[in-house]
Scaffold this active site. Structure first.
Site, PDB file in Angstrom:
ATOM      1  CG  HIS A   1      -2.161  -0.857   1.012  1.00  0.00           C
ATOM      2  ND1 HIS A   1      -2.164  -2.200   1.310  1.00  0.00           N
ATOM      3  CD2 HIS A   1      -3.402  -0.566   0.542  1.00  0.00           C
ATOM      4  CE1 HIS A   1      -3.365  -2.695   1.025  1.00  0.00           C
ATOM      5  NE2 HIS A   1      -4.130  -1.736   0.564  1.00  0.00           N
ATOM      6  N   GLY A   2       2.087   1.194   0.403  1.00  0.00           N
ATOM      7  CA  GLY A   2       2.938   2.379   0.401  1.00  0.00           C
ATOM      8  C   GLY A   2       4.228   2.119   1.143  1.00  0.00           C
TER       9      GLY A   2
END
Length: 458
Positions: free
Chosen positions: A314-315
């Site tokens: 996700h990051g």
């Protein structure tokens, strides 16, 4: 144009594409869909269209070799060894591309992340593993493989469909009723995005502008709930629009969300949230590592690795790693400690999910750890901050502005409400309601700048 909730897509690309798609004979529709998908991607990300094209060719050629080595009743040992080497090679290449570009986007420039990279790379990984394991029975060719990787309703943000879920044009079903169903899903998703998610986004942006240290505890909780609903309806809306487009073109509906906020545990929540991503990590990471059928120590390791990978996907910010680690820890506790209690007392499980999930989304949303600490200090003033009395009137103002949206969002989180609408989707009242939602959404899109879907950044 990559934004499904944009006027250019809805009134230009989509009508022209659908007209061509349906006037062309069925046997040629895959060609039309492939060309349309490549044009769609190139118009959205012209600089990295070449990367997608190269990865399609390389994955197809390696997959072709893996499949060829898998044919026959008796596979020799040298074939097995070569197949495995080819699989490791292509998986290493695909993962390396994902890691390199995610790193460049984090440490150099965010514009260096190709559009939809995570989603089409995961499709490529799924394709190669399924070929290796013999899960893909039908003959694959360059056209069908390229179409699977680049399919325009899915290429930017999923869902992560499996190759065997697609099927060629002559095996799909086409009818006016199915087209109408797809259109209804698309409009419902558009309304969730434009009329709910985008409006709730204003609340979170206002809190950022005010400064977390200046908001009251009630407003901090309202912001957490608002952001949770914003993220949910942004991505559920996208998934409905994507699946609606697929249904309109003859594919089966792919469910990516199944009322997650009615769950009774965090584990159940993520079996209902972004279902295709969860099933990807389950089938291609968790189960190959041993899954749940192992001793406790190994189970803890498996869950920890899967959720750390989920956070990294996700990051690259530390907050995403914390977010994944917290969720992994909660799921480990559920499996080993109090999961059975939550099952025995459903109301307790519902309250547990409704309380904890918004808190985890706050960790997901705030990338600056100092600001994250300040926000939690506002949520729980007894652990830090100037106390609950900061700006006591702000909750009244924001409740009046966003209370109606949050109420509607909560209603749609109740399975019975959405199931009632689904059951009566052919009712004239529901059809008229969808028509109002569509044109009201168009009005909002034309009077404000289009907000990209939140999952485009992944």
């Amino acid at each position: 144009m990559v934004n499904f909730a944009g006027l250019e897509f809805i009134f230009r690309f989509l009508p022209v594409f659908l007209i061509i798609y349906f006037i062309i004979p069925v046997k040629h529709r895959d060609i039309v869909l492939l060309i349309g998908s490549l044009v769609f991607y190139a118009m959205g990300d012209p600089y990295f269209a070449a990367l997608l094209f190269v990865l399609i060719i390389v994955n197809y050629l390696i997959g072709k070799k893996i499949r060829k080595l898998s044919l026959g009743f008796a596979i020799h040992q040298w074939q097995k060894i070569k197949r495995k080497k080819l699989l490791i090679t292509i998986l290493s290449l695909d993962v390396a591309v994902l890691v390199i570009f995610k790193g460049l986007s984090t440490f150099v420039d965010s514009s260096l992340l190709p559009l939809g990279l995570s989603f089409y790379i995961f499709k490529m990984i799924s394709y190669q593993v399924d070929l290796y394991q013999g899960e893909i029975w039908e003959r694959t060719d360059l056209k069908s493989t390229a179409l699977y990787f680049s399919l325009f309703p899915q290429v930017i943000s999923g869902p992560i469909m499996r190759y065997s879920d697609g099927g060629s044009a002559d095996r799909r079903t086409y009818s006016l009723e199915q087209f109408e169903d797809g259109l209804k899903y698309f409009v419902a998703g558009l309304g969730m995005k434009v009329l709910l998610a985008d409006r709730l986004a204003i609340l979170w942006k206002d809190l950022q502008m005010i400064g977390y240290q200046s908001i009251s505890t009630p407003l901090a909780w309202l912001g957490a709930v608002g952001y949770s609903l914003q993220l949910y309806f942004d991505f559920w809306g996208y998934s409905l629009m994507s699946s609606g487009l697929m249904v309109m073109m003859g594919f089966e509906f792919i469910e990516n969300f199944h009322h997650p906020y009615s769950s009774k545990s965090i584990g159940e929540f993520y079996r209902r949230w972004h279902i295709t991503l969860g099933s990807f990590f389950r089938d291609y990471v968790y189960i190959p590592m041993g899954g749940s059928r192992c001793e406790k120590g190994r189970l803890i390791l498996n869950l920890s690795l899967v959720w750390l990978l989920t956070g990294f996907w996700h990051g690259n910010g530390v907050n995403f790693i914390i977010w994944g680690a917290v969720l992994g820890l909660l799921i480990i506790f559920e499996k080993l400690l109090y999961g059975k209690i939550l099952k025995k007392i459903p109301v307790l499980g519902n309250l547990y999910v409704i309380l904890l999930i918004p808190l985890t989304w706050v960790v997901f949303a705030i990338t600056d750890l100092k600001q994250l600490g300040i926000y939690f200090g506002r949520l729980f003033p007894f652990i830090g901050g100037p106390g609950i009395a900061v700006n006591t009137q702000d909750i009244i103002k924001y409740s009046q502005s966003f209370g109606g949206l949050i109420f509607v969002g909560i209603l749609l989180c109740i399975p019975a409400v959405f199931e009632f609408l689904e059951k009566h989707k052919k009712n004239l009242v529901v059809v008229l309601l969808l028509a109002v939602i569509f044109w009201y959404s168009v009005y909002f899109m034309s009077s404000s700048s289009a907000n990209p879907f939140m999952y485009l950044k992944f």
